[in-house]
Write a protein that holds these residues in place. Structure first.
Motif, PDB file in Angstrom:
ATOM      1  N   LEU A 412       0.844  -0.958  -0.141  1.00  0.00           N
ATOM      2  CA  LEU A 412      -0.066   0.045   0.139  1.00  0.00           C
ATOM      3  C   LEU A 412       0.922   1.347   0.210  1.00  0.00           C
ATOM      4  O   LEU A 412       0.477   2.087  -0.622  1.00  0.00           O
ATOM      5  N   TYR A 413       1.821   1.083   0.698  1.00  0.00           N
ATOM      6  CA  TYR A 413       2.878   2.409   0.795  1.00  0.00           C
ATOM      7  C   TYR A 413       3.358   2.565  -0.563  1.00  0.00           C
ATOM      8  O   TYR A 413       3.622   3.661  -0.917  1.00  0.00           O
ATOM      9  N   PHE A 414       3.733   1.491  -1.011  1.00  0.00           N
ATOM     10  CA  PHE A 414       4.479   1.627  -2.576  1.00  0.00           C
ATOM     11  C   PHE A 414       3.717   2.245  -3.330  1.00  0.00           C
ATOM     12  O   PHE A 414       3.957   2.839  -4.314  1.00  0.00           O
ATOM     13  N   ALA A 415       2.331   1.975  -3.210  1.00  0.00           N
ATOM     14  CA  ALA A 415       1.282   2.239  -4.256  1.00  0.00           C
ATOM     15  C   ALA A 415       0.967   3.845  -4.245  1.00  0.00           C
ATOM     16  O   ALA A 415       0.884   4.434  -5.190  1.00  0.00           O
ATOM     17  N   PHE A 416       0.724   4.113  -2.920  1.00  0.00           N
ATOM     18  CA  PHE A 416       0.534   5.503  -2.642  1.00  0.00           C
ATOM     19  C   PHE A 416       1.513   6.603  -2.209  1.00  0.00           C
ATOM     20  O   PHE A 416       1.283   7.853  -2.424  1.00  0.00           O
ATOM     21  N   ARG A 417       2.311   6.484  -1.335  1.00  0.00           N
ATOM     22  CA  ARG A 417       3.329   7.101  -0.842  1.00  0.00           C
ATOM     23  C   ARG A 417       2.813   8.332  -0.350  1.00  0.00           C
ATOM     24  O   ARG A 417       3.645   9.355  -0.350  1.00  0.00           O
ATOM     25  N   GLU A 418       1.923   8.391   0.514  1.00  0.00           N
ATOM     26  CA  GLU A 418       1.311   9.516   0.946  1.00  0.00           C
ATOM     27  C   GLU A 418       0.973   9.037   2.460  1.00  0.00           C
ATOM     28  O   GLU A 418      -0.281   8.917   2.941  1.00  0.00           O
ATOM     29  N   PRO A 419       1.746   9.209   3.600  1.00  0.00           N
ATOM     30  CA  PRO A 419       1.421   8.747   4.825  1.00  0.00           C
ATOM     31  C   PRO A 419       0.272   9.528   5.460  1.00  0.00           C
ATOM     32  O   PRO A 419      -0.633   8.870   6.108  1.00  0.00           O
ATOM     33  N   GLN A 420       0.150  10.744   5.152  1.00  0.00           N
ATOM     34  CA  GLN A 420      -1.062  11.510   6.080  1.00  0.00           C
ATOM     35  C   GLN A 420      -2.174  11.207   5.469  1.00  0.00           C
ATOM     36  O   GLN A 420      -3.180  10.872   6.263  1.00  0.00           O
ATOM     37  N   GLY A 421      -2.370  10.892   4.264  1.00  0.00           N
ATOM     38  CA  GLY A 421      -3.631  10.411   3.767  1.00  0.00           C
ATOM     39  C   GLY A 421      -4.087   8.955   4.106  1.00  0.00           C
ATOM     40  O   GLY A 421      -5.235   8.838   4.350  1.00  0.00           O
TER      41      GLY A 421
END
Length: 499
Positions: A412-421
Motif C-alpha cells: 500500500l505504501y509503495f502504491a500511494f506514498r502519502e502517509p498522512q492520507g
C-alpha cells in the motif's frame, strides 16, 4: 511441542487460578496489557496525525485531544471486565449480539472491514520509518541505489527517487522476524521499554521549548481548552479522534492482551462460588489500574506531540506530508534550538529524533500486527471460514498473518506514498466504528450483568457519557465530512488521474 503440552492462554483450567495481589506495589507488578496498548496508541496517530493537527489548527484543538484520550478508557475498562469475568475474547463476546449473521455477528464483520482499512495506517508507519532511516543513513541509501543500478539501471534510478523504499522493506522484514520469534512476554518487555523512551524524549523536547522562541504560554493553553473546531481542520480532527487515545482497534485488542496476560485464567471459570466473585473483583481492580496507568502514559505522550506541532509547525505554516514528512517533523525538534545556548545539542537532537521516530513507528507496526493477527485467527474460527483446532493451529494462523499483514501494508505504501492520507483512511474507519463498539459493550454489560462484579453506579454513568460523547463526535464529524467532501483528497492518493 504438541497441543497437549502447550499452555493455552485462552483456556481456564482450575490449576491456573491465583489470588489477586493484595497491595498496590504487587498490583503494579501485574500490569502490562495497557502498556502494550500504549505502544500501539503512541504511534502514527501521535507522531503524524496529532502533530499534523497541531500544525494545522494550532492550540485550538488541545481539548479534543484530551477528550479523545480520556473518554474511551471507560469503554476499554468494561471490555476488560467482560473478558475477565466471562473468559471471552472481544470477537467471541460480540459474536453473541443479536442481528444479522453471516457465519458470525455483523459487528465482527465490521471489525474485519475496519481492520483492513487500518492497514493503510500500517502502510504509513512502514513508509515513514523508511524516511527516518534514510535521513539517518543517507550514504547507505545512495550505496544501495548505486548497487541496484549496477544490476538494473532502471531499478537503480527508481531507488534514487524513492530511497526510503529500501529501509521500509528492511523494517517490514525485521518486524516479521521479531513477531515470529516471541509471544506475549517478549511483546510486553519490548513495548514497555520503547514506550518509556519515546515518552521521555518527547516530553523533554516540549520542556526545552520553554527556553526558545517557540515557548508555550498560559494563553496558548487557555486557547486550547476553548471548545471550538477550525473549519479547515475538521477532517483531520475527526481522524485524530479515531486514532488518538484508545482507538477502535485498541478497544478490540485490549481483552486479548488481558487474557494472554493471565487475568481471566487467574480468576478461573465463572461460577456462583463467593471465592470466584472475590477473585474476579480483585483481578478486575488490577485491570483497571492497568488501563488508567497506561492512559496517563499515552495522554502525556499524545499531548506532547500535539504541543510540538502547535508551537513549532503551526506558526511557520508547515504541514508534514508526503515524502517530506519526516524532514518536516524533524524541524519540530531542531528549529527551536537555533540561535540559543542549546544549539550545540542540534546534532544529538537530530539523532534522537530519528531514533525516536523509528521507535514510535516500529513498535506500533509490531503491536498492531500482533493484535490484528490474533483477532483474524479468532474471526476465521468464529465465522467457520478456517477452524482453529487447538492452540498450535491458532498459533500457526497468527504467525501466517504476522507475515501477510506487514507485506500487504508495504505494498500500500509503495502504491500511494502519502502517509498522512493513508492515516486519515484508517482514522476515519476507526471513528465510524467507535459508537458501535461502545453501544455493543453497554448492551453486553446490561444483558450479562453479574451484580457481584458489576461496575459502580458512578462508573456506569461515566460509561454512558462516553458512549454519547463518542456517538456525538462521530455523527457530527460524519455530517461535516459528507457535506464538504470532494475528490481532491482522493486524487492525491491515486497514482492515476480521475476524469
Amino acid at each position: 511441542m504438541n497441543d497437549s503440552t502447550r499452555i493455552d492462554p485462552y483456556a481456564l483450567p482450575p490449576d491456573a487460578i491465583q489470588e489477586p495481589p493484595n497491595s498496590l506495589l504487587k498490583a503494579l507488578g501485574q500490569i502490562g496489557p495497557g502498556l502494550i496498548l500504549a505502544a500501539s496508541i503512541v504511534g502514527t496517530g501521535e507522531l503524524i496525525n496529532t502533530t499534523s493537527l497541531g500544525a494545522k489548527a494550532g492550540f485550538s484543538l488541545l481539548w479534543l485531544i484530551l477528550l479523545s484520550c480520556l473518554i474511551k478508557v471507560f469503554v476499554q475498562v468494561e471490555l476488560g471486565r467482560y473478558a475477565i469475568t466471562h473468559g471471552r475474547t472481544t470477537l467471541a463476546a460480540f459474536d453473541t449480539l443479536p442481528g444479522p449473521r453471516l457465519g458470525t455477528s455483523w459487528l465482527c464483520w465490521l471489525w474485519l472491514f475496519m481492520m483492513l482499512a487500518t492497514q493503510a495506517q500500517i502502510a504509513a508507519m512502514e513508509g515513514t520509518v523508511g524516511q527516518a532511516a534514510h535521513m539517518a543513513f543517507p550514504d547507505a541509501s545512495r550505496a544501495v541505489a548505486s548497487f541496484a543500478g549496477q544490476l538494473s539501471p532502471a531499478f537503480g534510478a527508481f531507488l534514487e527517487t524513492r530511497q526510503e523504499h529500501f529501509w521500509a522493506t528492511l523494517t517490514t522484514l525485521a518486524a516479521v522476524v521479531l513477531l515470529l520469534s516471541g509471544g506475549y512476554k517478549r511483546l510486553e518487555r519490548i513495548t514497555t521499554i520503547l514506550v518509556a523512551l519515546v515518552t521521555l524524549f518527547t516530553v523533554a523536547s516540549v520542556l526545552i521549548l520553554q527556553w526558545t522562541s517557540f515557548r508555550i504560554s498560559v494563553a496558548n493553553l487557555r486557547e486550547g481548552m476553548e471548545l471550538s473546531v477550525p473549519p479547515m481542520a475538521i477532517a483531520l480532527a475527526f481522524s485524530a479522534f479515531g486514532i488518538t487515545g484508545v482507538g477502535a482497534s485498541e478497544l478490540f485488542a485490549y481483552p486479548y492482551w488481558c487474557i494472554e496476560k493471565g487475568y481471566a485464567r487467574a480468576v478461573g471459570p465463572r461460577s456462583l462460588d463467593q471465592g470466584w466473585a472475590e477473585r474476579a473483583r480483585g483481578w478486575t481492580r488490577v485491570m483497571q489500574l492497568d488501563a488508567w496507568f497506561s492512559m496517563v502514559v499515552f495522554t502525556v505522550a499524545t499531548i506532547a506531540f500535539y504541543l510540538l506541532g502547535a508551537a513549532v509547525l503551526h506558526p511557520q505554516e508547515l504541514d508534514p506530508k508526503g515524502p517530506d514528512m519526516i524532514p518536516t517533523l524533524s524541524r519540530m525538534y531542531l528549529q527551536p534550538l537555533e540561535g540559543t545556548a542549546l544549539a550545540g545539542m542540534r546534532n544529538w537532537t537530530r539523532v534522537g529524533f530519528l531514533l525516536g521516530a523509528w521507535a514510535v513507528l516500529f513498535k506500533t507496526l509490531y503491536v498492531a500486527t500482533a493484535a490484528n493477527s490474533r483477532l483474524t485467527a479468532d474471526f476465521l474460527d468464529l465465522s467457520g471460514v478456517w477452524r482453529q483446532e487447538g492452540v498450535a493451529a491458532r498459533d500457526r494462523t497468527v504467525r501466517a498473518f504476522c507475515i501477510i499483514y506487514p507485506i500487504l501494508a508495504l505494498g500500500l505504501y509503495f502504491a500511494f506514498r502519502e502517509p498522512q492520507g493513508l492515516i486519515k483512511i484508517g482514522g476515519i474507519a476507526q471513528s465510524l466504528l467507535l459508537p458501535l463498539i461502545a453501544g455493543a459493550t453497554l448492551y453486553l454489560k446490561q444483558r450479562d450483568a453479574d451484580r457481584r462484579v458489576a461496575a459502580s453506579f458512578f462508573s456506569d454513568i461515566l460509561t454512558w457519557i462516553a458512549f454519547f460523547a463518542i456517538s456525538a463526535v462521530a455523527m457530527y464529524s460524519t455530517y461535516i465530512l459528507l457535506k464538504s467532501f470532494d475528490y481532491t483528497g482522493v486524487q492525491k492518493l491515486l497514482p492515476f488521474s480521475i476524469g
